[in-house]
Write a protein that holds these residues in place. Structure first.
Motif, PDB file in Angstrom:
ATOM      1  N   PRO A   1       1.023  -1.054  -0.020  1.00 42.46           N
ATOM      2  CA  PRO A   1      -0.136   0.115   0.026  1.00 42.46           C
ATOM      3  C   PRO A   1       0.874   1.481  -0.194  1.00 42.46           C
ATOM      4  O   PRO A   1       1.707   1.275   0.508  1.00 42.46           O
ATOM      5  CB  PRO A   1      -1.133   0.164   1.607  1.00 42.46           C
ATOM      6  N   ALA A   2       1.032   2.532  -0.776  1.00 44.08           N
ATOM      7  CA  ALA A   2       0.845   3.967  -0.637  1.00 44.08           C
ATOM      8  C   ALA A   2       1.379   4.029   0.537  1.00 44.08           C
ATOM      9  O   ALA A   2       2.944   4.543   0.792  1.00 44.08           O
ATOM     10  CB  ALA A   2       1.050   4.651  -1.723  1.00 44.08           C
ATOM     11  N   GLU A   3       0.837   4.012   1.715  1.00 46.29           N
ATOM     12  CA  GLU A   3       1.322   4.410   2.088  1.00 46.29           C
ATOM     13  C   GLU A   3       2.705   3.996   3.577  1.00 46.29           C
ATOM     14  O   GLU A   3       3.540   4.190   4.505  1.00 46.29           O
ATOM     15  CB  GLU A   3       0.486   4.785   3.669  1.00 46.29           C
ATOM     16  N   MET A   4       2.527   2.563   2.758  1.00 50.05           N
ATOM     17  CA  MET A   4       4.160   1.336   3.466  1.00 50.05           C
ATOM     18  C   MET A   4       4.744   1.227   2.288  1.00 50.05           C
ATOM     19  O   MET A   4       6.049   0.997   3.113  1.00 50.05           O
ATOM     20  CB  MET A   4       3.367  -0.154   3.356  1.00 50.05           C
ATOM     21  N   ARG A   5       5.183   2.357   1.436  1.00 50.94           N
ATOM     22  CA  ARG A   5       6.518   2.115   0.591  1.00 50.94           C
ATOM     23  C   ARG A   5       8.144   2.762   0.949  1.00 50.94           C
ATOM     24  O   ARG A   5       8.517   2.598   0.706  1.00 50.94           O
ATOM     25  CB  ARG A   5       5.910   2.364  -0.963  1.00 50.94           C
ATOM     26  N   ASN A   6       7.335   3.610   2.058  1.00 57.15           N
ATOM     27  CA  ASN A   6       8.681   4.037   2.687  1.00 57.15           C
ATOM     28  C   ASN A   6       9.520   3.296   3.837  1.00 57.15           C
ATOM     29  O   ASN A   6      10.383   3.752   4.340  1.00 57.15           O
ATOM     30  CB  ASN A   6       8.503   5.661   3.217  1.00 57.15           C
ATOM     31  N   ILE A   7       8.051   2.901   4.052  1.00 55.66           N
ATOM     32  CA  ILE A   7       9.135   2.282   5.109  1.00 55.66           C
ATOM     33  C   ILE A   7       9.366   0.605   5.587  1.00 55.66           C
ATOM     34  O   ILE A   7       9.656  -0.329   6.026  1.00 55.66           O
ATOM     35  CB  ILE A   7       7.631   2.652   6.868  1.00 55.66           C
ATOM     36  N   ALA A   8       8.686  -0.215   4.122  1.00 55.24           N
ATOM     37  CA  ALA A   8       8.574  -1.760   4.319  1.00 55.24           C
ATOM     38  C   ALA A   8       9.545  -1.946   2.499  1.00 55.24           C
ATOM     39  O   ALA A   8       9.468  -1.072   1.614  1.00 55.24           O
ATOM     40  CB  ALA A   8       7.200  -2.505   4.311  1.00 55.24           C
ATOM     41  N   THR A   9       9.663  -2.887   2.851  1.00 57.62           N
ATOM     42  CA  THR A   9      10.555  -3.565   1.184  1.00 57.62           C
ATOM     43  C   THR A   9      10.394  -4.944   1.095  1.00 57.62           C
ATOM     44  O   THR A   9       9.933  -5.955   2.229  1.00 57.62           O
ATOM     45  CB  THR A   9      11.526  -2.643   0.960  1.00 57.62           C
ATOM     46  N   SER A  10      11.152  -5.453   0.621  1.00 55.11           N
ATOM     47  CA  SER A  10      11.350  -7.172   0.035  1.00 55.11           C
ATOM     48  C   SER A  10      12.778  -7.678   0.271  1.00 55.11           C
ATOM     49  O   SER A  10      12.995  -6.213  -0.469  1.00 55.11           O
ATOM     50  CB  SER A  10      10.024  -7.373  -1.081  1.00 55.11           C
ATOM     51  N   LEU A  11      13.066  -8.648   0.045  1.00 55.41           N
ATOM     52  CA  LEU A  11      14.852  -9.244  -0.642  1.00 55.41           C
ATOM     53  C   LEU A  11      14.682  -8.918  -1.983  1.00 55.41           C
ATOM     54  O   LEU A  11      15.357  -8.224  -2.241  1.00 55.41           O
ATOM     55  CB  LEU A  11      14.149 -10.472  -0.180  1.00 55.41           C
ATOM     56  N   ARG A  12      13.531  -9.004  -2.557  1.00 57.05           N
ATOM     57  CA  ARG A  12      13.867  -8.973  -4.205  1.00 57.05           C
ATOM     58  C   ARG A  12      14.143  -7.256  -4.513  1.00 57.05           C
ATOM     59  O   ARG A  12      14.696  -7.151  -5.026  1.00 57.05           O
ATOM     60  CB  ARG A  12      12.265  -9.780  -4.709  1.00 57.05           C
ATOM     61  N   ILE A  13      13.087  -6.488  -3.828  1.00 57.03           N
ATOM     62  CA  ILE A  13      13.050  -5.353  -3.971  1.00 57.03           C
ATOM     63  C   ILE A  13      14.989  -4.773  -3.914  1.00 57.03           C
ATOM     64  O   ILE A  13      15.306  -4.413  -4.635  1.00 57.03           O
ATOM     65  CB  ILE A  13      12.239  -4.433  -3.485  1.00 57.03           C
ATOM     66  N   ALA A  14      15.365  -5.381  -2.156  1.00 55.68           N
ATOM     67  CA  ALA A  14      16.751  -4.576  -2.279  1.00 55.68           C
ATOM     68  C   ALA A  14      17.463  -5.590  -3.198  1.00 55.68           C
ATOM     69  O   ALA A  14      18.076  -5.385  -3.501  1.00 55.68           O
ATOM     70  CB  ALA A  14      16.394  -4.696  -0.961  1.00 55.68           C
ATOM     71  N   LYS A  15      17.011  -6.529  -3.076  1.00 52.12           N
ATOM     72  CA  LYS A  15      18.375  -7.462  -4.710  1.00 52.12           C
ATOM     73  C   LYS A  15      18.423  -7.348  -5.681  1.00 52.12           C
ATOM     74  O   LYS A  15      19.265  -7.517  -6.437  1.00 52.12           O
ATOM     75  CB  LYS A  15      18.107  -9.072  -3.663  1.00 52.12           C
ATOM     76  N   GLY A  16      17.203  -6.835  -6.331  1.00 46.25           N
ATOM     77  CA  GLY A  16      16.818  -6.738  -7.703  1.00 46.25           C
ATOM     78  C   GLY A  16      16.981  -7.936  -8.073  1.00 46.25           C
ATOM     79  O   GLY A  16      16.860  -7.657  -9.814  1.00 46.25           O
ATOM     80  N   GLU A  17      16.392  -9.145  -7.781  1.00 52.51           N
ATOM     81  CA  GLU A  17      16.476 -10.304  -8.711  1.00 52.51           C
ATOM     82  C   GLU A  17      15.682 -10.913  -7.790  1.00 52.51           C
ATOM     83  O   GLU A  17      15.293 -11.276  -5.874  1.00 52.51           O
ATOM     84  CB  GLU A  17      17.365 -11.410  -8.736  1.00 52.51           C
ATOM     85  N   GLU A  18      14.725 -11.989  -8.239  1.00 52.04           N
ATOM     86  CA  GLU A  18      13.608 -13.035  -7.598  1.00 52.04           C
ATOM     87  C   GLU A  18      14.379 -13.589  -6.410  1.00 52.04           C
ATOM     88  O   GLU A  18      15.499 -14.336  -6.263  1.00 52.04           O
ATOM     89  CB  GLU A  18      12.742 -13.893  -8.218  1.00 52.04           C
ATOM     90  N   ILE A  19      13.595 -14.287  -5.355  1.00 60.22           N
ATOM     91  CA  ILE A  19      14.519 -14.677  -4.245  1.00 60.22           C
ATOM     92  C   ILE A  19      14.400 -15.964  -3.925  1.00 60.22           C
ATOM     93  O   ILE A  19      12.655 -16.108  -3.738  1.00 60.22           O
ATOM     94  CB  ILE A  19      14.657 -13.924  -2.453  1.00 60.22           C
ATOM     95  N   ASP A  20      14.516 -17.179  -3.202  1.00 58.83           N
ATOM     96  CA  ASP A  20      13.413 -18.415  -3.792  1.00 58.83           C
ATOM     97  C   ASP A  20      13.300 -18.603  -2.371  1.00 58.83           C
ATOM     98  O   ASP A  20      14.130 -18.623  -1.705  1.00 58.83           O
ATOM     99  CB  ASP A  20      14.894 -19.510  -3.764  1.00 58.83           C
ATOM    100  N   ARG A  21      11.900 -18.882  -1.880  1.00 58.25           N
ATOM    101  CA  ARG A  21      11.244 -19.401  -0.700  1.00 58.25           C
ATOM    102  C   ARG A  21      11.899 -20.097   0.515  1.00 58.25           C
ATOM    103  O   ARG A  21      12.242 -19.730   1.377  1.00 58.25           O
ATOM    104  CB  ARG A  21       9.818 -18.963  -0.969  1.00 58.25           C
ATOM    105  N   LEU A  22      12.379 -20.958  -0.748  1.00 62.87           N
ATOM    106  CA  LEU A  22      12.334 -22.293   0.290  1.00 62.87           C
ATOM    107  C   LEU A  22      13.683 -22.099   0.833  1.00 62.87           C
ATOM    108  O   LEU A  22      14.128 -22.124   1.985  1.00 62.87           O
ATOM    109  CB  LEU A  22      12.318 -23.834  -0.508  1.00 62.87           C
ATOM    110  N   ALA A  23      14.972 -21.481  -0.061  1.00 62.78           N
ATOM    111  CA  ALA A  23      15.709 -21.056   0.420  1.00 62.78           C
ATOM    112  C   ALA A  23      15.966 -19.714   2.067  1.00 62.78           C
ATOM    113  O   ALA A  23      16.593 -20.423   2.423  1.00 62.78           O
ATOM    114  CB  ALA A  23      16.728 -20.765  -0.165  1.00 62.78           C
ATOM    115  N   VAL A  24      14.861 -19.552   1.657  1.00 60.98           N
ATOM    116  CA  VAL A  24      14.596 -18.161   2.315  1.00 60.98           C
ATOM    117  C   VAL A  24      14.776 -19.407   3.926  1.00 60.98           C
ATOM    118  O   VAL A  24      14.986 -18.518   4.980  1.00 60.98           O
ATOM    119  CB  VAL A  24      13.970 -17.283   2.690  1.00 60.98           C
ATOM    120  N   ILE A  25      13.640 -20.238   4.036  1.00 58.08           N
ATOM    121  CA  ILE A  25      13.499 -20.693   5.389  1.00 58.08           C
ATOM    122  C   ILE A  25      14.481 -21.084   5.682  1.00 58.08           C
ATOM    123  O   ILE A  25      14.441 -21.388   7.014  1.00 58.08           O
ATOM    124  CB  ILE A  25      11.840 -21.695   4.827  1.00 58.08           C
ATOM    125  N   VAL A  26      15.132 -22.066   4.965  1.00 59.96           N
ATOM    126  CA  VAL A  26      16.333 -22.815   5.108  1.00 59.96           C
ATOM    127  C   VAL A  26      17.393 -22.057   5.860  1.00 59.96           C
ATOM    128  O   VAL A  26      18.086 -22.577   6.890  1.00 59.96           O
ATOM    129  CB  VAL A  26      16.677 -23.542   3.913  1.00 59.96           C
TER     130      VAL A  26
END
Ligand code: BTN
Length: 332
Positions: free
Chosen positions: A220-245
């Motif tokens: 949501p627009a009000e969250m864009r300055n305070i929250a992000t994802s690994l994909r946005i930060a890294k610039g590539e898709e991240i394997d969710r299973l690898a994150v869990i492991v």
């Protein structure tokens, strides 16, 4: 996830289907269709939208977590006793809690593709859209006094920070007490819910939520300055299973260390990853505003803040009113 919009667009593979036709076929308004499209995008589906022509499904459907693969990767960790994967739940915390009440052993892990009512600290909602986040709750049964429970939160933050740094190479830090940040924005939250008897822990449900593959527009627009994802930060898709492991790997190293040697080793690790230390902060606590410079953690898990008059105050729970990113390290 079988969704009527996806089913309809798959029937017209490669073609545009107008918003009007979708709304007629599904019996909902065009606004409702647009909202569902946004939800599906957050879940990893990709669409081409044209004002004139409507919507067209592009790319591959998002990869879902597979229980068999998860179990296969986690079976080398003796800590892991059972893994349960759900498509959509209100909150994995509720399910883990129910299982714990039914005597589920320590090391029972609950995962869900989507949470419709993910819980954050202080009664907040935690955004856990299908397909692009990790929502995980773990049953813990440490034989400890209840007052030690906050230490487990900090321990989980250290394990997650280590795991995600190792996996992504990103400069991830811990914002006290247990949010993980990258580029000054939150990527993960941890919620520990404890149940006790006679002041001793009966069980703790460790809830971990990670924004993995969300795109900017998924927030949501009000969250864009305070929250992000690994994909946005890294610039590539991240394997969710690898994150869990990556989390389980580090948690299963640190948890026995903590039970054996106490909180000391965890304090040092936490302090080495903390983004707030030695920078001016302004914290809103239940007892009022505390301004000063955090200098470390104490045994209880509280943050030690040195104030302008030279005294120190232990802060157990607070909201930061001035973030670490806004202030320089005062040692330099
Ligand atoms: C916070 O940032 O305030 C804590 C967020 C914790 C979210 C996780 S997602 C898995 C588990 N289930 C929930 O409902 N909450 C936790």
């Amino acid at each position: 996830m079988s969704h009527p919009i996806i089913e309809t667009l798959l029937q017209h593979k490669g073609e545009y289907v107008s918003g009007e036709r979708l709304s007629q076929e599904l019996g909902v308004s065009r606004t409702a269709i647009w909202k569902q499209i946004k939800k599906l995008e957050a879940a990893g589906y990709r669409f081409e939208a044209s004002r004139k022509l409507g919507y067209r499904l592009v790319g591959e459907p998002p990869a879902k977590l597979q229980l068999g693969e998860i179990v296969n990767q986690l079976k080398i960790y003796p800590f892991v006793k059972a893994v349960k994967l759900f498509d959509s739940v209100q909150s994995t915390q509720n399910i883990a809690q129910q299982l714990a009440e039914d005597d589920a052993p320590e090391g029972t892990i609950i995962l869900a593709e989507e949470q419709t009512n993910g819980r954050g600290r202080r009664g907040r909602i935690f955004l856990s859209p299908a397909g692009s986040s990790v929502s995980m709750s773990i049953v813990l049964r440490p034989d400890l006094p209840l007052q030690f429970a906050p230490q487990l939160t900090l321990l989980a933050a250290v394990a997650l920070c280590r795991g995600l740094r190792e996996l992504t190479g990103l400069d991830i830090g811990i914002k006290w007490p247990n949010d993980l940040q990258v580029d000054g924005k939150k990527i993960s939250g941890i919620l520990m819910e404890s149940t006790a008897e006679n002041e001793r822990i009966r069980y703790v449900i460790a809830g971990i939520g990670i924004g993995v593959n969300l795109l900017e527009e998924d927030y949501p627009a009000e969250m864009r300055n305070i929250a992000t994802s690994l994909r946005i930060a890294k610039g590539e898709e991240i394997d969710r299973l690898a994150v869990i492991v990556s989390f389980i790997k580090h948690f299963t190293e640190l948890y026995p260390l903590y039970l054996r040697e106490g909180f000391g080793p965890i304090i040092s690790l936490w302090e080495s990853m903390a983004v707030m230390l030695h920078k001016k902060v302004k914290l809103s606590t239940s007892a009022g505003i505390v301004e000063g410079v955090p200098i470390g953690l104490c045994e209880s898990g509280a943050l030690l803040v040195k104030k302008a008059d030279g005294s120190t105050e232990s802060v157990f729970s607070a909201e930061s009113l001035l973030s670490a990113q806004e202030t320089p390290d005062i040692r330099s």
